[in-house]
Design a protein around this motif. Structure first.
Motif, PDB file in Angstrom:
ATOM      1  N   GLY A 198       3.210  -1.797 -10.102  1.00 43.27           N
ATOM      2  CA  GLY A 198       3.870  -2.611  -9.077  1.00 43.27           C
ATOM      3  C   GLY A 198       4.674  -1.755  -8.116  1.00 43.27           C
ATOM      4  O   GLY A 198       4.682  -1.991  -6.906  1.00 43.27           O
ATOM      5  N   GLN A 199       5.338  -0.742  -8.636  1.00 39.86           N
ATOM      6  CA  GLN A 199       6.101   0.172  -7.791  1.00 39.86           C
ATOM      7  C   GLN A 199       5.166   0.972  -6.881  1.00 39.86           C
ATOM      8  O   GLN A 199       5.466   1.184  -5.710  1.00 39.86           O
ATOM      9  CB  GLN A 199       6.937   1.112  -8.647  1.00 39.86           C
ATOM     10  CG  GLN A 199       8.064   0.421  -9.373  1.00 39.86           C
ATOM     11  CD  GLN A 199       8.746   1.332 -10.395  1.00 39.86           C
ATOM     12  OE1 GLN A 199       8.218   2.374 -10.768  1.00 39.86           O
ATOM     13  NE2 GLN A 199       9.917   0.907 -10.860  1.00 39.86           N
ATOM     14  N   ALA A 200       4.034   1.386  -7.428  1.00 39.94           N
ATOM     15  CA  ALA A 200       3.063   2.137  -6.628  1.00 39.94           C
ATOM     16  C   ALA A 200       2.490   1.255  -5.516  1.00 39.94           C
ATOM     17  O   ALA A 200       2.329   1.701  -4.376  1.00 39.94           O
ATOM     18  CB  ALA A 200       1.949   2.674  -7.512  1.00 39.94           C
ATOM     19  N   ASP A 201       2.202   0.000  -5.842  1.00 46.81           N
ATOM     20  CA  ASP A 201       1.699  -0.934  -4.828  1.00 46.81           C
ATOM     21  C   ASP A 201       2.716  -1.132  -3.714  1.00 46.81           C
ATOM     22  O   ASP A 201       2.369  -1.152  -2.533  1.00 46.81           O
ATOM     23  CB  ASP A 201       1.360  -2.285  -5.460  1.00 46.81           C
ATOM     24  CG  ASP A 201       0.089  -2.267  -6.290  1.00 46.81           C
ATOM     25  OD1 ASP A 201      -0.711  -1.309  -6.144  1.00 46.81           O
ATOM     26  OD2 ASP A 201      -0.097  -3.212  -7.086  1.00 46.81           O
ATOM     27  N   GLU A 202       3.972  -1.274  -4.087  1.00 49.86           N
ATOM     28  CA  GLU A 202       5.027  -1.469  -3.088  1.00 49.86           C
ATOM     29  C   GLU A 202       5.179  -0.222  -2.220  1.00 49.86           C
ATOM     30  O   GLU A 202       5.338  -0.319  -1.005  1.00 49.86           O
ATOM     31  CB  GLU A 202       6.352  -1.820  -3.765  1.00 49.86           C
ATOM     32  CG  GLU A 202       7.495  -2.017  -2.795  1.00 49.86           C
ATOM     33  CD  GLU A 202       7.228  -3.080  -1.727  1.00 49.86           C
ATOM     34  OE1 GLU A 202       7.783  -2.958  -0.618  1.00 49.86           O
ATOM     35  OE2 GLU A 202       6.469  -4.034  -1.989  1.00 49.86           O
ATOM     36  N   ALA A 203       5.132   0.945  -2.822  1.00 47.56           N
ATOM     37  CA  ALA A 203       5.228   2.190  -2.057  1.00 47.56           C
ATOM     38  C   ALA A 203       4.068   2.301  -1.073  1.00 47.56           C
ATOM     39  O   ALA A 203       4.259   2.692   0.086  1.00 47.56           O
ATOM     40  CB  ALA A 203       5.252   3.392  -2.994  1.00 47.56           C
ATOM     41  N   GLN A 211       1.836   2.008   4.499  1.00 45.59           N
ATOM     42  CA  GLN A 211       0.885   1.411   5.427  1.00 45.59           C
ATOM     43  C   GLN A 211       1.584   0.674   6.566  1.00 45.59           C
ATOM     44  O   GLN A 211       1.012   0.520   7.637  1.00 45.59           O
ATOM     45  CB  GLN A 211      -0.064   0.477   4.679  1.00 45.59           C
ATOM     46  CG  GLN A 211      -1.030   1.230   3.792  1.00 45.59           C
ATOM     47  CD  GLN A 211      -1.882   0.305   2.935  1.00 45.59           C
ATOM     48  OE1 GLN A 211      -1.462  -0.796   2.576  1.00 45.59           O
ATOM     49  NE2 GLN A 211      -3.076   0.762   2.603  1.00 45.59           N
ATOM     50  N   ALA A 212       2.803   0.220   6.347  1.00 46.41           N
ATOM     51  CA  ALA A 212       3.547  -0.482   7.384  1.00 46.41           C
ATOM     52  C   ALA A 212       4.126   0.473   8.428  1.00 46.41           C
ATOM     53  O   ALA A 212       4.491   0.042   9.518  1.00 46.41           O
ATOM     54  CB  ALA A 212       4.666  -1.308   6.752  1.00 46.41           C
TER      55      ALA A 212
END
Length: 100
Positions: free
Chosen positions: A6-11, A16-17
């Motif tokens: 989940g932390q990797a996905d958020e990073a 990407q933003a």
């Protein structure tokens, strides 16, 4: 509690933003041009402003990354018209930066 995945996905979402390096170069170049917005844009002034933008954004990155970003930023530059001002061109750069 968040998982490592989940932390990797958020990073990844945060990365990407962020604007691309090429977009950041164009935005910084626009900021430099806005210092004297009413002056007619001269191609040499654009080159200098682009150099400042590149140095600020990719100056400390590996050469292949920096060159790729500069190539993309240069390719996105609109033509310099005879009567365009620094400020008008800066607005064009900000608009184009959203697409690179």
């Amino acid at each position: 509690m968040s998982t490592p995945l989940g932390q990797a996905d958020e990073a990844l979402r945060q990365i990407q933003a962020q604007p691309s390096y090429a977009a950041q170069i164009l935005l910084t170049t626009a900021a430099v041009l806005r210092i004297q917005p009413s002056r007619p844009l001269h191609p040499r002034v654009l080159d200098i402003a682009l150099g400042f933008g590149a140095d600020a954004i990719v100056g400390n990155l590996p050469m292949p990354v920096a060159m790729d970003a500069m190539d993309k930023a240069r390719a996105a530059l609109p033509p310099v018209g005879d009567t365009v001002t620094n400020g008008e061109y800066a607005l064009r750069l900000v608009s184009i930066a959203k697409t690179v």
